[in-house]
Design a protein around this motif. Structure first.
Motif, PDB file in Angstrom:
ATOM      1  N   MET A 178       1.418   9.758  -4.972  1.00 36.49           N
ATOM      2  CA  MET A 178       1.951  10.559  -5.507  1.00 36.49           C
ATOM      3  C   MET A 178       2.862  11.507  -6.106  1.00 36.49           C
ATOM      4  O   MET A 178       3.326  12.857  -6.330  1.00 36.49           O
ATOM      5  CB  MET A 178       2.706  11.342  -3.530  1.00 36.49           C
ATOM      6  CG  MET A 178       1.780  10.420  -2.706  1.00 36.49           C
ATOM      7  SD  MET A 178       0.180  12.119  -2.283  1.00 36.49           S
ATOM      8  CE  MET A 178       0.481  13.092  -1.766  1.00 36.49           C
TER       9      MET A 178
ATOM     10  N   ILE B  74       0.891  -1.513  -0.001  1.00 34.14           N
ATOM     11  CA  ILE B  74      -0.333  -0.114  -0.258  1.00 34.14           C
ATOM     12  C   ILE B  74       1.108   1.156  -0.210  1.00 34.14           C
ATOM     13  O   ILE B  74       0.135   1.964  -0.821  1.00 34.14           O
ATOM     14  CB  ILE B  74      -0.775   0.307   1.107  1.00 34.14           C
ATOM     15  CG1 ILE B  74      -2.049  -1.262   0.802  1.00 34.14           C
ATOM     16  CG2 ILE B  74      -1.291   1.132   1.072  1.00 34.14           C
ATOM     17  CD1 ILE B  74      -2.718  -1.551   2.868  1.00 34.14           C
ATOM     18  N   TRP B  75       1.752   1.425   0.687  1.00 35.80           N
ATOM     19  CA  TRP B  75       3.468   2.173   0.926  1.00 35.80           C
ATOM     20  C   TRP B  75       3.618   2.596   0.256  1.00 35.80           C
ATOM     21  O   TRP B  75       3.829   3.901  -0.583  1.00 35.80           O
ATOM     22  CB  TRP B  75       3.594   1.941   2.258  1.00 35.80           C
ATOM     23  CG  TRP B  75       3.132   2.410   3.230  1.00 35.80           C
ATOM     24  CD1 TRP B  75       2.758   1.315   4.334  1.00 35.80           C
ATOM     25  CD2 TRP B  75       2.021   3.392   3.818  1.00 35.80           C
ATOM     26  NE1 TRP B  75       2.278   1.676   4.970  1.00 35.80           N
ATOM     27  CE2 TRP B  75       1.413   3.238   4.927  1.00 35.80           C
ATOM     28  CE3 TRP B  75       2.108   4.973   3.132  1.00 35.80           C
ATOM     29  CZ2 TRP B  75       0.823   4.123   5.820  1.00 35.80           C
ATOM     30  CZ3 TRP B  75       1.777   5.732   4.271  1.00 35.80           C
ATOM     31  CH2 TRP B  75       0.799   5.184   4.973  1.00 35.80           C
TER      32      TRP B  75
ATOM     33  N   ARG C 185       2.664   2.043  -3.504  1.00 36.39           N
ATOM     34  CA  ARG C 185       1.288   2.542  -4.229  1.00 36.39           C
ATOM     35  C   ARG C 185       0.803   4.141  -3.761  1.00 36.39           C
ATOM     36  O   ARG C 185       1.056   5.139  -4.891  1.00 36.39           O
ATOM     37  CB  ARG C 185       0.460   1.613  -4.615  1.00 36.39           C
ATOM     38  CG  ARG C 185       0.097  -0.027  -5.079  1.00 36.39           C
ATOM     39  CD  ARG C 185      -0.996  -0.544  -4.773  1.00 36.39           C
ATOM     40  NE  ARG C 185      -0.879  -1.915  -5.535  1.00 36.39           N
ATOM     41  CZ  ARG C 185      -0.913  -3.207  -4.473  1.00 36.39           C
ATOM     42  NH1 ARG C 185      -1.582  -3.142  -3.969  1.00 36.39           N
ATOM     43  NH2 ARG C 185      -1.101  -4.567  -5.295  1.00 36.39           N
ATOM     44  N   VAL C 186       1.076   4.010  -2.698  1.00 40.42           N
ATOM     45  CA  VAL C 186       0.724   5.565  -2.216  1.00 40.42           C
ATOM     46  C   VAL C 186       2.183   6.178  -3.025  1.00 40.42           C
ATOM     47  O   VAL C 186       2.124   7.591  -3.465  1.00 40.42           O
ATOM     48  CB  VAL C 186       0.311   5.922  -0.815  1.00 40.42           C
ATOM     49  CG1 VAL C 186       0.339   6.945  -0.759  1.00 40.42           C
ATOM     50  CG2 VAL C 186      -0.784   5.295  -0.762  1.00 40.42           C
TER      51      VAL C 186
END
Length: 125
Positions: free
Chosen positions: A41, A33-34, A36-37
């Protein structure tokens, strides 16, 4: 065999689009998840090279072989090897030193003159 486990692979079964973020997450040990974030960003902040890099990795990186890791502990170990090989070898050496120390204690116990142990063996005969 270990060279196979230290490469970056696409992880399509756990991926959303091409499996690049899931592959990077597997390679680094960071939650997917991090990754992908972070990718979203960077793209939204005006870095178009992120999309180019994503496409190039998706095109060039090989598929993750099935059965690459035996279990979750094995996967965690190889992630540590990729992130810091010197620390990983120090951990392995430490484990071997501990095992060697314990084996030496066992050997001393059985080789030394131990009357209690000899009495137990005699009782078993």
């Amino acid at each position: 065999m270990s060279a196979i486990r230290t490469k970056l692979y696409l992880d399509k079964p756990n991926g959303k689009w091409m499996g690049v973020c899931a592959g990077i997450a597997d390679y680094t040990g960071v939650d997917v998840i991090w990754v992908r974030v972070g990718a979203v960003m960077l793209t939204l902040l005006g870095f178009p090279w992120t999309l180019i890099a994503y496409g190039m990795i998706g095109w060039m990186a090989p598929q993750k072989p099935s059965g690459l890791y035996d279990n979750a502990e094995d996967a965690k170990f190889w992630q540590g090897v990729r992130s810091n090989p010197k620390r990983s070898t120090a951990e392995v050496r430490s484990k071997f030193r501990d095992i060697d120390r314990r084996l030496a204690e066992i050997e001393t116990y059985y080789v030394s003159r131990n009357t209690r142990l000899a009495d137990e063996i005699d009782r078993l005969r």
